[in-house]
Write an enzyme that holds these catalytic residues in place. Structure first.
Site, short mmCIF file in Angstrom:
data_model
loop_
_atom_site.label_atom_id
_atom_site.label_comp_id
_atom_site.label_asym_id
_atom_site.label_seq_id
_atom_site.Cartn_x
_atom_site.Cartn_y
_atom_site.Cartn_z
CG ASN A 1 -78.12 83.86 -51.71
OD1 ASN A 1 -78.40 83.97 -50.65
ND2 ASN A 1 -79.06 83.69 -52.63
CG HIS B 1 -71.11 75.93 -57.90
ND1 HIS B 1 -71.87 76.86 -58.27
CD2 HIS B 1 -71.84 75.68 -56.81
CE1 HIS B 1 -73.10 76.98 -57.75
NE2 HIS B 1 -72.98 75.92 -56.65
CB SER C 1 -70.95 75.49 -52.52
OG SER C 1 -71.11 75.09 -53.77
CB THR D 1 -67.38 56.15 -54.38
OG1 THR D 1 -68.00 54.90 -53.99
CG2 THR D 1 -66.29 56.21 -55.20
N GLY E 1 -73.33 72.92 -51.33
CA GLY E 1 -73.67 73.73 -50.54
C GLY E 1 -74.84 73.30 -49.71
CD GLN F 1 -73.39 83.54 -53.12
OE1 GLN F 1 -72.35 84.24 -53.79
NE2 GLN F 1 -74.00 82.70 -53.54
CB CYS G 1 -90.77 83.61 -62.26
SG CYS G 1 -92.30 83.73 -63.29
N1 PLP Z 1 -76.09 78.82 -49.88
C1 PLP Z 1 -76.00 79.94 -50.29
C2 PLP Z 1 -75.67 81.13 -49.58
C3 PLP Z 1 -75.93 79.76 -51.76
O1 PLP Z 1 -75.61 80.94 -52.35
C4 PLP Z 1 -75.93 78.64 -52.50
C5 PLP Z 1 -76.10 78.73 -53.99
O2 PLP Z 1 -76.55 79.56 -54.55
C6 PLP Z 1 -76.30 77.54 -51.91
C7 PLP Z 1 -76.43 77.63 -50.25
C8 PLP Z 1 -76.30 75.99 -52.58
O3 PLP Z 1 -74.99 75.62 -52.92
P1 PLP Z 1 -75.11 74.51 -53.95
O4 PLP Z 1 -75.39 75.24 -55.55
O5 PLP Z 1 -73.63 73.94 -53.93
O6 PLP Z 1 -75.94 73.45 -53.72
#
Ligand code: PLP
Length: 373
Positions: free
Chosen positions: A149, A199, A197, A235, A70, A177, A323
């Site tokens: 997020n 994951h 993204s 790649t 992302g 998200q 933090c």
């Molecule tokens: N944008 C948002 C709203 C996200 O929550 C995150 C990840 O926490 C990202 C971008 C970044 O994605 P990535 O962890 O795949 O680089």
């Protein structure tokens, strides 16, 4: 462990891992750009994943470009758009964007771009009326996230896109998200670019994609080989790309039932915490919200201490706060919403498909015990 941090990352689905495995070893691990049979197997698998992702968001396969995640997709959208209109020196973002957008905008500012920031309401929603005040005739790009997020709020991206286009700007949405969690249709949203993204929807880490609408010609972020139609060199990470396609197809198939299950668990967790902890409040709109997101502010608590104690009690959650030098700071999102008071702690609990209702009851009891003593 009760894992309540699915906005940070989600565990890989077993079925997804099974789909990925053949592409790590043996013939199918060939470089997808090569010309022999084994390479064609990898190429076909990448094309299949591209089609799966396109279908999930109402795009065409040729509009999907794989990235390393992302963050790269967001950086590419912002930096790419800055090259489309070299005469336009204005980029607009909302105040609650992820740092992948905000810090990239800051870097562009240092290079001479002017950055306009759309404020956010106390409910965590960016209003199109406020957007219209910030977007100008010389704005190159507007970037507003589809779902936040931290507080999980879903933004009126389609309405903001209409304003952006009216003023001749491109529209990007960080949908990291949102994709795999709520219905996403790039045509209905009217976006020119959209970041994803894997994951975040039970796929592998380190792979993502940028949707770029046909007819939009953004500059390259990474130069090198001819991969991704000459737009993103390097790649291809075939196993990860295969995993992303499979994970999104599965997430899309189960979107409705998973969404209902998640919001039911979210409501149990919320009601229990509100019942136990006097003065606790929920941040962000409940109407326009991701199903698995619960973000609360708890009075009299210390965020760092609470997260540590929760960890010891086997509960993984997050505060969304940064933090710096030992001093816990409220997040930029909560501050932008005007919700950062004194002597209180933010707790983000993001629920996933492997959680259960009894876990919600247990987590709420544990949180209440730690906060109320
Ligand atoms: N944008 C948002 C709203 C996200 O929550 C995150 C990840 O926490 C990202 C971008 C970044 O994605 P990535 O962890 O795949 O680089």
């Amino acid at each position: 462990m009760i894992y309540l941090d699915h906005a940070a990352t989600t565990p890989l689905r077993e079925e997804v891992l099974r789909e990925m495995l053949p592409f790590f070893t043996g013939e199918a691990s060939a470089n997808a750009s090569a010309s022999y049979g084994a390479a064609r197997q990898a190429r076909e698998a990448i094309d299949r994943a591209r089609a799966q992702i396109a279908a999930a968001i109402g795009a065409l396969p040729g509009e999907i470009y794989f990235t390393s995640g992302g963050t790269e997709a967001d950086n590419w959208a912002l930096r790419g758009a800055a090259t489309v209109f070299p005469e336009k020196k204005h980029i607009v973002v909302s105040s609650i964007e992820h740092h992948a957008v905000l810090h990239c905008a800051k870097a562009l500012e240092a290079q001479g771009m002017e950055i306009g920031i759309i404020p956010v309401g106390a409910d965590g929603i960016v209003s199109p009326v406020d957007a219209a005040r910030v977007i100008r005739g010389d704005t190159a790009l507007v970037s507003v996230m589809l779902a936040n997020n931290e507080v999980g709020t879903i933004q009126p991206v389609a309405q903001i896109a209409a304003i952006a286009h009216e003023r001749g700007a491109l529209m990007h949405a960080d949908a990291v998200q949102a994709v795999g969690h709520i219905p996403v249709d790039v045509r209905a949203l009217g976006v020119d670019m959209l970041s994803m993204s894997a994951h975040k929807f039970y796929g592998p880490k380190g792979v993502g994609a940028l949707f770029v609408r046909h007819g939009v010609h953004i500059g390259r972020l990474i130069a090198g080989g001819a991969q991704e139609r000459g737009m993103r060199a390097g790649t291809e990470n075939t196993p990860a790309i295969v995993g992303m396609g499979c994970a999104l197809q599965l997430a899309t198939q189960h979107l409705k039932e998973d969404g209902m299950k998640l919001s039911q668990m979210r409501d149990i967790l919320m009601q229990e915490i509100l019942r136990y902890i006097l003065g606790a409040r929920v941040n962000g709109s409940m109407e326009n919200r991701l199903p698995g997101n619960l973000h609360m502010t708890l009075p009299g608590a210390n965020a760092q201490m609470l997260l540590m104690q929760l960890d010891m009690a086997g509960i993984a959650a997050s505060s969304g706060s940064a933090c710096t030098s030992g001093a816990p700071e409220r997040s930029h999102v909560i501050r932008a919403m005007g919700m950062a008071g004194e002597n209180e702690a933010d707790l983000r609990m993001t629920i996933g498909i492997e959680n259960t209702a009894p876990q919600m009851l247990q987590a709420a009891r544990e949180i209440a015990r730690l906060v109320t003593g």
